[in-house]
Write an enzyme that holds these catalytic residues in place. Structure first.
Site, mmCIF file in Angstrom:
data_model
loop_
_atom_site.group_PDB
_atom_site.id
_atom_site.type_symbol
_atom_site.label_atom_id
_atom_site.label_comp_id
_atom_site.label_asym_id
_atom_site.label_seq_id
_atom_site.Cartn_x
_atom_site.Cartn_y
_atom_site.Cartn_z
ATOM 1 N N CYS A 1 49.050 22.653 20.855
ATOM 2 C CA CYS A 1 47.671 22.517 20.374
ATOM 3 C C CYS A 1 46.682 22.381 21.538
ATOM 4 C CB CYS A 1 47.565 21.359 19.393
ATOM 5 S SG CYS A 1 46.060 21.458 18.381
ATOM 6 N N HIS B 1 50.625 23.046 15.113
ATOM 7 C CA HIS B 1 51.439 21.829 15.120
ATOM 8 C C HIS B 1 52.724 22.039 14.313
ATOM 9 C CE1 HIS B 1 48.785 18.970 17.149
ATOM 10 N NE2 HIS B 1 47.779 19.521 16.509
ATOM 11 N N GLU C 1 55.358 20.718 14.917
ATOM 12 C CA GLU C 1 56.077 19.442 14.882
ATOM 13 C C GLU C 1 55.629 18.539 13.740
ATOM 14 O OE1 GLU C 1 52.355 18.411 17.183
ATOM 15 O OE2 GLU C 1 53.675 20.170 16.951
#
Length: 318
Positions: free
Chosen positions: A142, A235, A237
């Site tokens: 990001c 993102h 994750e």
């Protein structure tokens, strides 16, 4: 893990053309095995949550991975206890003389600021310069991706008229890339940011390849041709409820916030979000770790030497 295929088997050439890992018999016989050593520079204010999210993805690999955590010394964390930081984190000074197989630089909620207005910008630049020599492959997430592209290539970020917020489809640009091998032609990725990459400036750098992109979000996955640097503008994750927590946080503070797109069923924030990016997130991190595992030298002291050779090859080609 790669497969070891007998020399001369027709499938071997086909898999090589598709860039599937297939070891030469002689290499497989003499291959040295050791754990990977990964370091995570965690710039997020919610450090424990981010640690958990990234480690969850790393843990899905069958490889043994040792993880260290780094924090910047030029910024005081207000959302993580000092006890946690002292126990599990070190500053850059503790790592500057070491080599690592991989580095992950997280995002940070500072994309509204000019880069040089971020209080730890100079320290981050020093860390990124160190990584170019001492880390075999670095993954930027990001805002970390925006920062890396700006620092290394001068590619500016563009402030957006409104926040990109939600889960967006990304089109696969190279189905045979090692990094995206096994991806569907369209995959979802969460995004939550006020800035984007200048796509025109990115196109001026042929040493960078766009592996997937979205019509609304722009380039999603970018990598150097040797995978020494990997940039993830979203993102992957994030957990199922991360965007929901961000939405309700701002909603209860009375801040202007709209519903994340393509996230809550029927745009009803009271309903549980559907987790539509988990498999590709796992696959990205498995592919990355597998690539690093196969290509990084067995001896840690050789990492700068091998990285320099890779960089020279890219320069010669482009």
């Amino acid at each position: 893990m790669p497969i070891n295929i007998a020399d001369g088997l027709p499938a071997k050439q086909i898999l090589h053309e598709e860039r599937i890992f297939a070891l030469e018999e002689e290499v497989a016989t003499h291959q040295h095995i050791r754990p990977l050593h990964i370091i995570i520079l965690n710039l997020m204010p919610t450090k424990i949550e981010t640690e958990t999210q990234i480690l969850r993805l790393i843990s899905k690999s069958p490889l043994q991975v040792n993880c260290d955590f780094m924090r910047v010394s030029s910024h005081e964390s207000k959302n993580t206890t000092t006890d946690h930081l002292v126990k599990f984190y070190e500053t850059f000074d503790a790592y500057r003389d070491k080599n690592y197989d991989g580095l992950i630089i997280t995002g940070a909620p500072v994309e509204h600021l000019p880069f040089d207005s971020v209080d730890y910008w100079d320290e981050l630049c020093e860390i990124m310069d160190w990584a170019r020599e001492h880390v075999f492959s670095t993954m930027f997430l990001c805002w970390g991706a925006l920062a890396g592209l700006y620092h290394y290539y001068g590619i500016p970020k563009k402030q957006l008229p409104s926040k990109i917020f939600g889960v967006f489809p990304q089109r696969l640009c190279d189905e045979y890339s090692f990094l995206t091998n096994g991806f569907d032609e369209v995959h979802n990725m969460p995004h939550s940011r006020h800035a984007a990459i200048d796509a025109a400036a990115l196109a001026e750098h042929p040493e960078l390849q766009t592996l997937s992109e979205g019509f609304q979000t722009g380039p999603a996955l970018i990598a150097t041709r040797d995978f020494h640097e990997i940039y993830v503008t979203g993102h992957f994750e994030y957990g199922r409820d991360t965007l929901a927590a961000e939405y309700w946080r701002d909603f209860h503070k009375g801040l202007p916030i709209r519903l994340p797109e393509n996230y809550f069923p029927d745009d009803d924030p009271e309903r549980q979000p559907i987790f539509t990016w988990r498999s590709h997130a796992n696959l990205l991190y498995r592919n990355w770790l597998n690539w690093v595992y196969q290509m990084t030298p067995y001896e840690f002291w050789r990492i700068p030497e091998v990285v320099a050779e890779m960089h020279e090859q890219v320069i010669d080609k482009f």
